[in-house]
Design a protein around this motif. Structure first.
Motif, PDB file in Angstrom:
ATOM      1  N   HIS A   6       0.918  -1.262  -0.002  1.00  0.00           N
ATOM      2  CA  HIS A   6       0.069  -0.162  -0.056  1.00  0.00           C
ATOM      3  C   HIS A   6       0.989   1.374   0.119  1.00  0.00           C
ATOM      4  N   LEU A   7       0.790   2.086  -1.140  1.00  0.00           N
ATOM      5  CA  LEU A   7       1.724   3.058  -1.031  1.00  0.00           C
ATOM      6  C   LEU A   7       0.830   4.465  -0.719  1.00  0.00           C
ATOM      7  N   HIS A   8       1.340   5.244   0.023  1.00  0.00           N
ATOM      8  CA  HIS A   8       0.675   6.505   0.639  1.00  0.00           C
ATOM      9  C   HIS A   8       1.317   7.629   0.011  1.00  0.00           C
ATOM     10  N   THR A   9       0.129   8.569  -0.115  1.00  0.00           N
ATOM     11  CA  THR A   9       0.564   9.954  -0.784  1.00  0.00           C
ATOM     12  C   THR A   9       1.400  10.016  -1.963  1.00  0.00           C
ATOM     13  N   GLN A  12       2.812   7.041  -4.165  1.00  0.00           N
ATOM     14  CA  GLN A  12       1.884   6.359  -5.149  1.00  0.00           C
ATOM     15  C   GLN A  12       2.349   6.737  -6.736  1.00  0.00           C
ATOM     16  N   ARG A  21      -2.002   2.866  -5.737  1.00  0.00           N
ATOM     17  CA  ARG A  21      -2.425   2.998  -4.550  1.00  0.00           C
ATOM     18  C   ARG A  21      -2.003   1.510  -3.667  1.00  0.00           C
ATOM     19  N   VAL A  52       5.579  -0.183   7.602  1.00  0.00           N
ATOM     20  CA  VAL A  52       4.570  -0.627   8.437  1.00  0.00           C
ATOM     21  C   VAL A  52       4.354  -2.176   7.543  1.00  0.00           C
ATOM     22  N   ASN A  54       2.009  -5.380   8.413  1.00  0.00           N
ATOM     23  CA  ASN A  54       0.796  -5.834   9.072  1.00  0.00           C
ATOM     24  C   ASN A  54       0.623  -5.195  10.392  1.00  0.00           C
ATOM     25  N   HIS A  71       2.731  -1.338   4.418  1.00  0.00           N
ATOM     26  CA  HIS A  71       2.629   0.160   4.127  1.00  0.00           C
ATOM     27  C   HIS A  71       3.644   0.783   3.900  1.00  0.00           C
ATOM     28  N   MET A  73       4.843   4.635   3.610  1.00  0.00           N
ATOM     29  CA  MET A  73       4.425   6.172   3.974  1.00  0.00           C
ATOM     30  C   MET A  73       5.399   7.180   4.367  1.00  0.00           C
TER      31      MET A  73
END
Lengths: 79, 565
Positions: A6-9, A12, A21, A52, A54, A71, A73
């Motif tokens: 999951h890529l943040h801001t 992405q 995303r 991050v 899990n 993740h 971030m």
């Protein structure tokens, strides 16, 4: 093995496939978070990111496992 | 600079020299100093002996990026303790340019009625404002700007402050004349309302810019600071996504308040994320803006204008705390609904965190179904009606918990938690518990720390450092996001202060200011009757596991009590 990333801001926009995303990524067994970030071509310095796995903060040498939710971030904070 | 002291009963102003022990403080630190020096700790927060204090930060007044902020404080009618609440907008700039080190409002009128307090270089004037009574801030602000000139700064209350609700804040007009930069927390709008003041107009016209002792040194420090800020990788993230970027972060950590703090992950988080908001606003165009400054000169521009499908503005800005408390906390996954709720509470002049938490408690009590956006809007309109239920909601989560016998109330010192569940981000839980302010995200978040947030070990130290930095920034008048620039070039804080004032402070000044501020705040609370048992999260959070990690808050009480030793 496969992990879900999951890529943040702004991260992405930094994938080879264009803005993403959430993506499934195939990795060699024994790969670390640092390997994953290198594979993805993310350019943000590691110290500027929160990693991050899990739901828990992990160091860049953390070894990933099949099915992990990862993740990445930018390390922001505030509200 | 001077202390401007206004007696709201006699309607008089005195301008006094700044006492020696107040000179090296500003913003939050100065408020704490004044409260310890002048406020009877047992005073009724809405009575004549409470004072409402406005203070720009030490660096405010120069359009230095993200450093023109305003602190407002007094004894809180919500917590019964010390209170500082911070806002952007243009009030801080006008105050500093008028030469106000602090504005202290004392007493209260002997007769009912509403007033505008007008302040300019000539002094103070009270103008009748009964025609503005009952108006929301979006209706009142344009009338005030038309009456006093649209370059003025204005601090005003809505119906919430007029009703003396403890969820009421003080709204400030920003550079775009929008009255939504709110000193939100702790019921300070009720304190202004108790003094019969609907609005304060600050007009700096005809004043010189605030003095700088050593202009070349200031310019050099400003340049270094701007370079560090603009070079920081996170600045772009804030500009593009704003604080709403936190939504997916807290959800990933299992810490987003969901259905009144009963879950730490929300299935609709992606829909109300900063990423989704940016896509939506870019697609809608019209009035929508994804990158917007709340203060003149800000280079980060983390704010936004949220426009509807018709291109018209719904509200500006939508921030993460509102998304958390009025979105996931209520099971609502629509940004449009969140924006409409945000407009309603803004117009009423209420704190969206406190009201969001109160609505969550209302949902636990069966007054609202989680996910029912229209139901939430109806309840917020109940506040405007002034009904008993509306007033209970407007007084916040703790009041609603008492009224309906709800145990799971997310408050510390009577003030609602912001949008980080402290069971999953335990360092922030330490901050919520131990800050003299009551649970507050501006007092020291720890989500950026590269630690296991579920592990109770070491969280006290992380929180202490964050709390001192934040109290320091609030004393400087610096936005928390300016902290990225200052953290990358910490010497610029020292250099800016020394250049502006001709001081010789050390490189450790941020932490020194922060510690002094917190010690003063703790002293006020001690005198007001607070003890160690007030420095606790609600007991149910130590018992009730939070999914998905099934975490409870388990930082030992002895560690909480030793945080400042």
């Amino acid at each position: 093995m496969k992990v879900t990333v999951h890529l943040h801001t702004i991260l992405q926009r930094q994938t080879p496939e264009g803005p993403q995303r959430r993506m499934d990524v195939a990795l060699l067994s024994g790969s670390t978070l640092a390997d994953l970030i290198e594979d993805l071509g993310i350019e943000m310095p590691l110290e500027g990111m929160l990693l991050v796995v899990n739901g828990r903060t992990a160091p860049s040498n953390h070894i990933l496992n099949e099915g992990d939710q990862v993740h990445l971030m930018p390390a922001i904070s505030g509200g | 600079m001077q202390i401007w002291r206004v007696n709201t009963r006699e309607q008089t102003l005195t301008r006094e020299p700044v006492p020696e022990s107040w000179k090296q403080l500003g913003g939050r630190g100065l408020l704490a100093r004044i409260m310890v020096d002048e406020l009877p700790p047992a005073c009724d927060p809405l009575g004549p002996n409470n004072k409402l204090i406005f203070a720009p930060g030490l660096l405010t007044g120069h359009r230095l990026s993200s450093c023109d902020r305003l602190s407002v404080g007094g004894k809180s009618p919500l917590t019964g303790g010390v209170k500082e609440s911070n806002a952007g907008g243009r009030t801080g700039l006008h105050m500093a340019t008028l030469g106000m080190k602090a504005l202290i409002l004392e007493e209260r009128p002997s007769q009912p009625g509403w007033w505008v307090l007008h302040l300019n270089k000539e002094g103070a004037r009270f103008d009748p404002a009964d025609d503005l009574a009952g108006l929301g801030v979006y209706a009142a602000a344009p009338k005030l700007l038309a009456r006093y000139g649209d370059k003025c700064a204005i601090s005003l209350i809505g119906p919430g402050g007029e009703m003396k609700l403890t969820g009421a804040g003080i709204q400030n007009v920003d550079k775009d004349k929008t009255p939504s930069r709110i000193n939100a927390r702790g019921g300070l709008g009720a304190v202004l309302g108790s003094k019969g003041i609907k609005a304060i107009v600050f007009d700096m016209s005809g004043c010189d810019k605030p003095a700088i002792a050593d202009p070349p040194a200031w310019q050099a420090a400003q340049k270094a600071y701007n370079k560090a800020l603009m070079g920081h990788p996170q600045t772009q993230s804030y500009a593009d996504y704003g604080t709403a970027a936190m939504t997916r972060m807290t959800n990933a950590f299992g810490a987003i308040p969901t259905r009144s703090f009963s879950d730490g992950q929300f299935e609709g988080a992606d829909k109300i994320s900063g990423e989704a908001m940016r896509e939506l606003l870019l697609q809608r165009g019209g009035a929508s803006e994804t990158t917007h400054a709340c203060m003149a000169g800000c280079t980060i521009r983390c704010s936004n204008v949220f426009g509807g499908a018709d291109g018209e503005e719904i509200v500006s800005p939508v921030e993460y705390e509102t998304i958390g408390l009025m979105g996931s906390n209520l099971g609502i996954d629509s940004l449009d609904t969140i924006a409409r709720l945000n407009w309603e509470v803004n117009d009423l002049g209420l704190d969206s965190i406190e009201i969001g938490a109160a609505l969550g408690v209302a949902a636990q009590a069966g007054l609202l179904a989680f996910g029912d956006g229209e139901g939430a809007l109806e309840l917020v309109r109940e506040i405007r009606s002034g009904s008993a239920l509306g007033r209970a909601l407007g007084n916040g989560a703790a009041m609603m918990g008492k009224l309906y016998g709800v145990e799971r109330v997310p408050v510390v010192k009577g003030q609602a938690l912001s949008a980080y569940d402290p069971r999953a981000i335990k360092g922030t839980g330490v901050t919520y518990a131990t800050t003299p302010q009551g649970a507050d995200h501006t007092c020291g978040l720890t989500i950026r720390a590269k630690v296991d947030h579920l592990d109770p070990q070491g969280q006290v130290e992380i929180s202490r450092n964050a709390q001192m930095s934040m109290a320091g920034y609030d004393t400087l008048g610096a936005c928390v996001f300016a902290g990225f620039g200052f953290a990358a070039a910490p010497e610029t804080i020292r250099d800016l202060l020394n250049a502006k004032y001709g001081w010789n402070v050390s490189g450790n000044i941020l932490q020194e200011l922060g510690r002094e501020t917190i010690m003063l705040e703790r002293e006020f609370n001690r005198r007001a009757g607070f003890t160690a048992v007030d420095d606790r999260l609600p007991e149910w959070m130590t018992r009730e596991p939070l999914p998905p990690h099934n975490a409870v808050f388990d930082v030992p009480e002895a560690e909480l009590d030793g945080i400042w030793e």
